[in-house]
Design a protein around this motif. Structure first.
Motif, PDB file in Angstrom:
ATOM      1  N   TYR A  85       1.927 -14.057  23.805  1.00  0.00           N
ATOM      2  CA  TYR A  85       1.175 -15.086  24.527  1.00  0.00           C
ATOM      3  C   TYR A  85       0.661 -16.086  23.488  1.00  0.00           C
ATOM      4  CZ  TYR A  85      -2.227 -17.359  27.596  1.00  0.00           C
ATOM      5  OH  TYR A  85      -2.932 -18.292  28.322  1.00  0.00           O
ATOM      6  N   SER A  86       1.223 -17.261  23.483  1.00  0.00           N
ATOM      7  CA  SER A  86       0.964 -18.223  22.416  1.00  0.00           C
ATOM      8  C   SER A  86      -0.353 -18.967  22.559  1.00  0.00           C
ATOM      9  CB  SER A  86       2.109 -19.249  22.351  1.00  0.00           C
ATOM     10  OG  SER A  86       2.177 -20.000  23.557  1.00  0.00           O
ATOM     11  N   LYS A  87      -1.056 -18.767  23.683  1.00  0.00           N
ATOM     12  CA  LYS A  87      -2.256 -19.554  23.952  1.00  0.00           C
ATOM     13  C   LYS A  87      -3.566 -18.786  23.773  1.00  0.00           C
ATOM     14  CE  LYS A  87      -0.175 -23.365  25.022  1.00  0.00           C
ATOM     15  NZ  LYS A  87      -0.334 -24.594  24.194  1.00  0.00           N
ATOM     16  N   GLY A  88      -3.503 -17.486  23.488  1.00  0.00           N
ATOM     17  CA  GLY A  88      -4.775 -16.764  23.350  1.00  0.00           C
ATOM     18  C   GLY A  88      -4.602 -15.273  23.328  1.00  0.00           C
ATOM     19  N   ASN A  89      -5.690 -14.563  23.649  1.00  0.00           N
ATOM     20  CA  ASN A  89      -5.720 -13.109  23.607  1.00  0.00           C
ATOM     21  C   ASN A  89      -5.027 -12.517  24.836  1.00  0.00           C
ATOM     22  OD1 ASN A  89      -7.316 -10.492  24.536  1.00  0.00           O
ATOM     23  ND2 ASN A  89      -7.360 -10.573  22.318  1.00  0.00           N
ATOM     24  N   MET A  90      -4.296 -11.403  24.632  1.00  0.00           N
ATOM     25  CA  MET A  90      -3.666 -10.712  25.755  1.00  0.00           C
ATOM     26  C   MET A  90      -3.758  -9.205  25.555  1.00  0.00           C
ATOM     27  SD  MET A  90      -0.019 -11.258  27.694  1.00  0.00           S
ATOM     28  CE  MET A  90       1.078 -10.734  26.385  1.00  0.00           C
ATOM     29  N   PHE A  91      -4.038  -8.485  26.638  1.00  0.00           N
ATOM     30  CA  PHE A  91      -4.088  -7.030  26.638  1.00  0.00           C
ATOM     31  C   PHE A  91      -2.836  -6.508  27.329  1.00  0.00           C
ATOM     32  CE2 PHE A  91      -6.108  -2.982  28.384  1.00  0.00           C
ATOM     33  CZ  PHE A  91      -6.015  -2.311  27.165  1.00  0.00           C
ATOM     34  N   SER A  92      -1.996  -5.786  26.589  1.00  0.00           N
ATOM     35  CA  SER A  92      -0.753  -5.214  27.117  1.00  0.00           C
ATOM     36  C   SER A  92      -0.955  -3.709  27.216  1.00  0.00           C
ATOM     37  CB  SER A  92       0.418  -5.520  26.177  1.00  0.00           C
ATOM     38  OG  SER A  92       0.486  -6.901  25.885  1.00  0.00           O
ATOM     39  N   TYR A  93      -0.851  -3.145  28.434  1.00  0.00           N
ATOM     40  CA  TYR A  93      -1.243  -1.741  28.574  1.00  0.00           C
ATOM     41  C   TYR A  93      -0.387  -0.994  29.584  1.00  0.00           C
ATOM     42  CZ  TYR A  93      -3.810  -3.202  32.847  1.00  0.00           C
ATOM     43  OH  TYR A  93      -4.158  -3.691  34.083  1.00  0.00           O
ATOM     44  N   THR A 123       0.395  -7.568   7.474  1.00  0.00           N
ATOM     45  CA  THR A 123       1.064  -8.384   8.489  1.00  0.00           C
ATOM     46  C   THR A 123       0.067  -8.809   9.562  1.00  0.00           C
ATOM     47  OG1 THR A 123       1.817  -6.353   9.578  1.00  0.00           O
ATOM     48  CG2 THR A 123       3.341  -7.387   8.031  1.00  0.00           C
ATOM     49  N   ILE A 124       0.285  -8.377  10.803  1.00  0.00           N
ATOM     50  CA  ILE A 124      -0.537  -8.890  11.908  1.00  0.00           C
ATOM     51  C   ILE A 124      -1.672  -7.951  12.297  1.00  0.00           C
ATOM     52  CG2 ILE A 124       1.452 -10.105  12.831  1.00  0.00           C
ATOM     53  CD1 ILE A 124       1.575  -7.964  15.020  1.00  0.00           C
ATOM     54  N   VAL A 125      -1.895  -6.923  11.494  1.00  0.00           N
ATOM     55  CA  VAL A 125      -2.795  -5.851  11.914  1.00  0.00           C
ATOM     56  C   VAL A 125      -4.203  -6.330  12.251  1.00  0.00           C
ATOM     57  CG1 VAL A 125      -3.391  -5.318   9.531  1.00  0.00           C
ATOM     58  CG2 VAL A 125      -3.707  -3.599  11.298  1.00  0.00           C
ATOM     59  N   ASP A 126      -4.712  -7.343  11.551  1.00  0.00           N
ATOM     60  CA  ASP A 126      -6.077  -7.802  11.797  1.00  0.00           C
ATOM     61  C   ASP A 126      -6.206  -8.546  13.125  1.00  0.00           C
ATOM     62  OD1 ASP A 126      -4.468  -9.831  10.748  1.00  0.00           O
ATOM     63  OD2 ASP A 126      -6.195 -10.952  10.022  1.00  0.00           O
ATOM     64  N   LYS A 127      -5.074  -8.854  13.751  1.00  0.00           N
ATOM     65  CA  LYS A 127      -5.102  -9.583  15.022  1.00  0.00           C
ATOM     66  C   LYS A 127      -4.705  -8.726  16.219  1.00  0.00           C
ATOM     67  CE  LYS A 127      -4.132 -14.067  12.890  1.00  0.00           C
ATOM     68  NZ  LYS A 127      -3.223 -15.253  12.875  1.00  0.00           N
ATOM     69  N   VAL A 128      -4.336  -7.472  15.971  1.00  0.00           N
ATOM     70  CA  VAL A 128      -3.891  -6.581  17.044  1.00  0.00           C
ATOM     71  C   VAL A 128      -4.626  -5.256  16.936  1.00  0.00           C
ATOM     72  CG1 VAL A 128      -1.926  -5.459  18.158  1.00  0.00           C
ATOM     73  CG2 VAL A 128      -1.603  -7.645  16.974  1.00  0.00           C
ATOM     74  N   THR A 129      -5.336  -4.852  18.006  1.00  0.00           N
ATOM     75  CA  THR A 129      -6.088  -3.605  18.023  1.00  0.00           C
ATOM     76  C   THR A 129      -5.572  -2.704  19.133  1.00  0.00           C
ATOM     77  OG1 THR A 129      -8.078  -4.707  17.201  1.00  0.00           O
ATOM     78  CG2 THR A 129      -8.377  -2.562  18.241  1.00  0.00           C
ATOM     79  N   PHE A 130      -5.292  -1.461  18.792  1.00  0.00           N
ATOM     80  CA  PHE A 130      -4.891  -0.485  19.789  1.00  0.00           C
ATOM     81  C   PHE A 130      -6.128   0.053  20.504  1.00  0.00           C
ATOM     82  CE2 PHE A 130      -4.516   4.026  20.790  1.00  0.00           C
ATOM     83  CZ  PHE A 130      -3.558   3.952  21.782  1.00  0.00           C
ATOM     84  N   LYS A 131      -6.042   0.185  21.851  1.00  0.00           N
ATOM     85  CA  LYS A 131      -7.158   0.696  22.639  1.00  0.00           C
ATOM     86  C   LYS A 131      -6.640   1.625  23.731  1.00  0.00           C
ATOM     87  CE  LYS A 131     -10.111  -3.348  21.893  1.00  0.00           C
ATOM     88  NZ  LYS A 131     -10.863  -4.468  22.508  1.00  0.00           N
ATOM     89  N   THR A 208      -2.488  -2.584  23.634  1.00  0.00           N
ATOM     90  CA  THR A 208      -2.931  -3.384  22.490  1.00  0.00           C
ATOM     91  C   THR A 208      -3.670  -4.631  22.953  1.00  0.00           C
ATOM     92  OG1 THR A 208      -0.767  -4.485  22.397  1.00  0.00           O
ATOM     93  CG2 THR A 208      -1.128  -2.624  20.905  1.00  0.00           C
ATOM     94  N   ASP A 209      -4.788  -4.901  22.293  1.00  0.00           N
ATOM     95  CA  ASP A 209      -5.573  -6.106  22.516  1.00  0.00           C
ATOM     96  C   ASP A 209      -5.211  -7.058  21.375  1.00  0.00           C
ATOM     97  OD1 ASP A 209      -7.365  -7.788  23.677  1.00  0.00           O
ATOM     98  OD2 ASP A 209      -9.124  -6.544  23.364  1.00  0.00           O
ATOM     99  N   SER A 210      -4.479  -8.123  21.706  1.00  0.00           N
ATOM    100  CA  SER A 210      -3.848  -8.931  20.668  1.00  0.00           C
ATOM    101  C   SER A 210      -4.257 -10.398  20.730  1.00  0.00           C
ATOM    102  CB  SER A 210      -2.322  -8.841  20.801  1.00  0.00           C
ATOM    103  OG  SER A 210      -1.687  -9.699  19.874  1.00  0.00           O
ATOM    104  N   ASP A 211      -4.583 -10.934  19.560  1.00  0.00           N
ATOM    105  CA  ASP A 211      -4.802 -12.369  19.401  1.00  0.00           C
ATOM    106  C   ASP A 211      -3.681 -12.983  18.561  1.00  0.00           C
ATOM    107  OD1 ASP A 211      -6.322 -14.697  19.922  1.00  0.00           O
ATOM    108  OD2 ASP A 211      -7.185 -14.624  17.913  1.00  0.00           O
ATOM    109  N   TYR A 212      -2.620 -12.208  18.381  1.00  0.00           N
ATOM    110  CA  TYR A 212      -1.453 -12.667  17.644  1.00  0.00           C
ATOM    111  C   TYR A 212      -0.638 -13.570  18.553  1.00  0.00           C
ATOM    112  CZ  TYR A 212       2.715 -12.315  14.649  1.00  0.00           C
ATOM    113  OH  TYR A 212       3.788 -12.578  13.832  1.00  0.00           O
ATOM    114  N   LYS A 213      -0.237 -14.725  18.076  1.00  0.00           N
ATOM    115  CA  LYS A 213       0.399 -15.720  18.930  1.00  0.00           C
ATOM    116  C   LYS A 213       1.913 -15.585  19.010  1.00  0.00           C
ATOM    117  CE  LYS A 213      -3.550 -17.732  19.801  1.00  0.00           C
ATOM    118  NZ  LYS A 213      -4.463 -16.881  19.039  1.00  0.00           N
TER     119      LYS A 213
END
Length: 230
Positions: A85-93, A123-131, A208-213
């Motif tokens: 999601y190039s525009k913001g945060n997304m939760f994929s679950y 890499t992208i770890v600081d922008k993606v958190t597993f929940k 994952t709660d991701s702010d990676y674009k």
């Protein structure tokens, strides 16, 4: 064959249940996604956090069981999640309903999630958190003021909300970018207390709660929850 060996050990010890939707006397829920395209084990995918106006140039989602990638046992299956999601945060679950609990009864639970990822700390770890969490309320994605929103309190980004029992990095300690399996435990492996709803149900969610674009890809290798009635 690592999954089948571990399952055999658990079964011999009386700890493993093959029932997708209810509990046996061992009070264990185990999903290892080993039946190919039919091996979802009752888990369904959803996404939250994106605008209702998002189009295919901004948003991309794919969720399905698939053979594990190179670096792992490629004869085994996992639940593969792709999101962008190039525009913001997304939760994929993923989410799953489990019944057979005593209504309104408290249980001690240990939750284990095995993730397969290829990401490193650089890499992208600081922008993606597993929940992950367990709730008496069904996890849902609802349209609120033009945004598809998660209905439980998962927190934002790397901050955990009240509904989250397990959170952390999706990064491997290995320096290469091959896929590796990461074992994650709720409360550092110590039991937490959960309460079944009026119907004797609990709902699981993990993602994952991701702010990676850009595109994120990972696999759920296995999800296990062990319960003890209080």
């Amino acid at each position: 064959m690592k999954k089948y060996i571990l399952i055999a050990i658990l079964a011999a010890a009386g700890l493993w249940s093959c029932n997708e939707d209810s509990l046996d006397a061992s009070i264990t829920v185990d999903s290892n996604f080993q039946s190919g395209t039919g091996g979802t084990d009752g888990w369904t995918p959803e996404y939250a956090g994106f605008a209702a106006t998002a189009d295919s140039t901004q948003l991309d989602t794919v969720a399905a069981t698939a053979l594990l990638p190179r670096g792992l046992d490629t004869t085994q299956y996992g639940y593969r999640i792709l999101s962008r999601y190039s525009k913001g945060n997304m939760f994929s679950y993923l989410k799953k309903r489990v019944s057979g609990f005593t209504p309104n009864k408290s249980y001690e639970m240990v939750l284990q999630v095995d993730l397969a990822t290829r990401y490193t700390a650089s890499t992208i770890v600081d922008k993606v958190t597993f929940k992950a969490g367990v709730s008496p309320i069904e996890p849902l994605t609802k349209l609120v003021s033009g945004t598809y929103t998660f209905n439980l309190d998962k927190g934002t980004g790397n901050q955990s909300g009240k509904a989250v029992l397990l959170a952390g990095s999706i990064a491997s300690t290995n320096s290469d970018t091959r896929y590796h399996t990461l074992l994650r435990y709720s409360n550092d492996g110590q039991p937490v207390t959960v309460v079944a709803n009026n119907e004797g149900e609990l709902w699981f969610f993990a993602g994952t709660d991701s702010d990676y674009k850009d595109t994120t890809i990972f696999y759920f290798d296995r999800i296990i929850a062990r319960f003890k009635e209080l």
